[in-house]
Every structure is written in structure tokens, then in C-alpha cells.
Design an enzyme around this catalytic site. Sequence first.
Site, PDB file in Angstrom:
ATOM      1  N   LEU A  49       0.836  -1.217   0.000  1.00 37.04           N
ATOM      2  CA  LEU A  49       0.000   0.000   0.000  1.00 37.04           C
ATOM      3  C   LEU A  49       0.859   1.251   0.000  1.00 37.04           C
ATOM      4  O   LEU A  49       0.455   2.287  -0.526  1.00 37.04           O
ATOM      5  CB  LEU A  49      -0.920   0.006   1.229  1.00 37.04           C
ATOM      6  CG  LEU A  49      -1.930  -1.137   1.313  1.00 37.04           C
ATOM      7  CD1 LEU A  49      -2.565  -1.186   2.694  1.00 37.04           C
ATOM      8  CD2 LEU A  49      -3.006  -0.969   0.240  1.00 37.04           C
ATOM      9  N   GLY A  52       7.186   3.924   4.080  1.00 38.60           N
ATOM     10  CA  GLY A  52       7.498   5.099   4.886  1.00 38.60           C
ATOM     11  C   GLY A  52       8.997   5.148   5.122  1.00 38.60           C
ATOM     12  O   GLY A  52       9.765   4.572   4.348  1.00 38.60           O
ATOM     13  N   GLY A  53       9.408   5.820   6.189  1.00 42.49           N
ATOM     14  CA  GLY A  53      10.817   5.948   6.511  1.00 42.49           C
ATOM     15  C   GLY A  53      11.492   4.594   6.645  1.00 42.49           C
ATOM     16  O   GLY A  53      12.508   4.329   6.010  1.00 42.49           O
ATOM     17  N   PHE A  54      10.915   3.734   7.467  1.00 41.34           N
ATOM     18  CA  PHE A  54      11.504   2.420   7.725  1.00 41.34           C
ATOM     19  C   PHE A  54      10.584   1.283   7.321  1.00 41.34           C
ATOM     20  O   PHE A  54      11.017   0.142   7.241  1.00 41.34           O
ATOM     21  CB  PHE A  54      11.799   2.245   9.221  1.00 41.34           C
ATOM     22  CG  PHE A  54      12.814   3.198   9.743  1.00 41.34           C
ATOM     23  CD1 PHE A  54      14.122   3.160   9.264  1.00 41.34           C
ATOM     24  CD2 PHE A  54      12.491   4.131  10.708  1.00 41.34           C
ATOM     25  CE1 PHE A  54      15.067   4.034   9.741  1.00 41.34           C
ATOM     26  CE2 PHE A  54      13.435   5.007  11.192  1.00 41.34           C
ATOM     27  CZ  PHE A  54      14.724   4.961  10.710  1.00 41.34           C
ATOM     28  N   ALA A  55       9.325   1.593   7.134  1.00 43.01           N
ATOM     29  CA  ALA A  55       8.314   0.532   7.064  1.00 43.01           C
ATOM     30  C   ALA A  55       7.716   0.376   5.677  1.00 43.01           C
ATOM     31  O   ALA A  55       7.741   1.296   4.866  1.00 43.01           O
ATOM     32  CB  ALA A  55       7.199   0.829   8.070  1.00 43.01           C
ATOM     33  N   ARG A  56       7.214  -0.826   5.432  1.00 44.15           N
ATOM     34  CA  ARG A  56       6.369  -1.068   4.267  1.00 44.15           C
ATOM     35  C   ARG A  56       5.000  -1.473   4.790  1.00 44.15           C
ATOM     36  O   ARG A  56       4.907  -2.204   5.787  1.00 44.15           O
ATOM     37  CB  ARG A  56       6.961  -2.199   3.418  1.00 44.15           C
ATOM     38  CG  ARG A  56       8.233  -1.797   2.709  1.00 44.15           C
ATOM     39  CD  ARG A  56       8.914  -2.992   2.070  1.00 44.15           C
ATOM     40  NE  ARG A  56       9.490  -3.868   3.075  1.00 44.15           N
ATOM     41  CZ  ARG A  56      10.169  -4.984   2.788  1.00 44.15           C
ATOM     42  NH1 ARG A  56      10.317  -5.347   1.545  1.00 44.15           N
ATOM     43  NH2 ARG A  56      10.681  -5.729   3.752  1.00 44.15           N
ATOM     44  N   ASP A 165       3.937  14.741  14.166  1.00 48.32           N
ATOM     45  CA  ASP A 165       4.298  14.521  12.762  1.00 48.32           C
ATOM     46  C   ASP A 165       3.054  14.617  11.872  1.00 48.32           C
ATOM     47  O   ASP A 165       2.871  13.827  10.957  1.00 48.32           O
ATOM     48  CB  ASP A 165       4.990  13.163  12.603  1.00 48.32           C
ATOM     49  CG  ASP A 165       5.789  13.055  11.291  1.00 48.32           C
ATOM     50  OD1 ASP A 165       6.079  14.104  10.674  1.00 48.32           O
ATOM     51  OD2 ASP A 165       6.094  11.924  10.883  1.00 48.32           O
TER      52      ASP A 165
END
Length: 316
Positions: A49, A52-56, A165
Site C-alpha cells: 500500500l 514510509g521511513g523504515f516501514a512497508r 508529525d
Amino acid sequence: SPALLPGGHDAHARARAKRDVDKPANLPDPPAVIVDPASGVVYHRHELLGTGGFARVYRVTNDHGDEFALKVTAAVSVPRPKDVLKVQNERVVHRKLHHPNVVQYLGHFDGEGHYYLLLELCHGRSLYDLLRRRKQLNEIETRHFIDQLVLALEYLHSMRIVHRDLKLANLFMDRNLRLKVGDFGLAAELANPIQRKRTVCGTLNYIAPEVLEDAKGHSFEVDIYGVGVIMYTLLVGRPPFASPDRNVIRENIMKNRYQFPPDFPKDAQDLITQLLHLDPESRPSLADIRAHPFMSMTPVLNRMPETVWATPTVVP
Ligand code: ADP
């Protein structure tokens, strides 16, 4: 745009450089079938979907066909203890939250080299996606989304949680285009209402001046400022302090240097000016926002029509 990590400006540059090496998109896929070891529930992984910075984040289904969003962070992409703390912080804060305008937390677990966060699936994508499609929103649409954002913040602040954020990419929508605040990775739970936070964090275009300045600490007012940046961005089509040069963005923020396009609606301009006030104490409260002429002007829609993706919303 990438989030600033705790520890100041140099840490931010280092974090960005590091991410270019360990971009989540370049990592091997997580397993196609993911099992929550505690409950034994099996999740089937479907399409990506977003990252992000570190995540899928993937769409997943259980054996009943129920759909969820699964946020997957590979352990190799968070080698530093303080990045693991961010993953843990997100779990600790997000699991406390239950509100119609907050992405619902549904569980978390660890498995072979991955941290998992199970979330309500937001079918309507994000306000970032909507704005990219539409370029700018009108006052009716903006008022609708700001109204729902204020509802979410009334709840979060009542729980002593500062999001820190807020930005278009973290404002999701469900099927009915109801706004859902997400991504609590940088959120802070204050021990008491007068505690001040000192860690520099956030996303540069949206960051409040007192966060950059650092000396006085910051609190709930950074989210109020975030509402101002979001409202400006929705109505104008770009963030107020934008510049190709990050140092210029900082300077614009610290000097409160931004402009409204000619013929910008007066009520909207007045509210944004108050929200973006340099002095945190001078910014309106959530109740003040609600009472402002821009918000109390009729009508506030109770449901956003699906056509918002293609055409400006008109009121019948
Ligand atoms: P990060 O904390 O790494 O920035 P996010 O939580 O912002 O990650 O998620 C990254 C992307 O994944 C989002 O921009 C969005 O496209 C998608 N996404 C995240 N959460 C959801 C959700 N609950 N439903 C649908 N898509 C989501």
C-alpha cells in the site's frame, strides 16, 4: 518527505544517508504468509500500500477474508537502538487509542526479522494522494477535513498525546472519506500537561519553529501549528515555507516568512495566520479553531462525496 529523527540536524542528515542504503523498498519481501505467534492467526500478504521511513505497509487478509493494513519494519532497517525505540514507541502509544478519526490499532507482533503492526485498512488512501490528484482543495473540502482533524486532536490531546508529525501523508481516509490520523512513530505521551518535550523531530516543511529552536521545549501547540500548515497546503496546493533549499525552509519557518496568493479567502487567511503564529502560546486552542468564522461558516459536510477525487466538491 523524510521525517527528522531525534538528535538534531546532523543526525537528520546521517539518517537520510543511511536510509538511502537501507531503503525499505530495496529489502526482500516479507513472507507471503505471516503468523501472529501469540494468537496463531494467519495473515495472507497482498499488495504493497505504501512505504514510509523504515516501514512497508501491505494489505493483508485473514482466513475469514477480513482485510487489514500490516505495517512491516525489517529489523535490518532499524539497526540502531533508538530506531527500535521508535517502533516500540509507536506500539505503546497507538495501542491506547480508540477514536473514529484515528487509524485503529489492531495488534502487534514480532516474527523472523520483522516487526509487525496490524492496523485498520484505510481504503481512501491519504490526503497527500488526494492533493496530488486534485492540486488544491476548495474551502468546503478543507473545512470538512480540518473539522475531522480537530476532532482527532481533541481526543489525542485529552489523552496527553502530542502527535508531532502531522502532515498530509499521515492523514488517511476510510471508504467514506472519513479522516483517520495515523503514524504514531513520533508521538509523545506527556507525563503531565505542563511537561515540555525537547527532541527535534517531525517533517521539515511542517515543523514548528519552537521545535527547531529547541531551547524552550515544545508541547501540544506543535500539533496546532501542524493544522495551520495542513490547512494552507490544502487550500494553496503547496506548503507555506516550501523551498528547494532546506536551509531556506528553516529560515522561513524561524522568521514566519510565507505569503498568501492574491484573492485568498479572508477567513481562511485569518485562521491560518493564527495557527502559524511564531509564539506557541499565541496560537488558538482547538476550541478556538472550532469557533473561528472559517469553521463555523455553513456548511460543514458530514460526509465527503467520492467525486472529490475528480472534481471540486459543490454544495447542492
Ligand atoms: P512511516 O511511519 O514509515 O512513515 P506510515 O505509517 O506513514 O509509515 O505508512 C507508510 C505508507 O503506507 C503510507 O503513506 C500509506 O501509503 C500506507 N499506509 C500506512 N498505513 C495505512 C493504512 N492503515 N491503510 C492504508 N494504507 C496505509
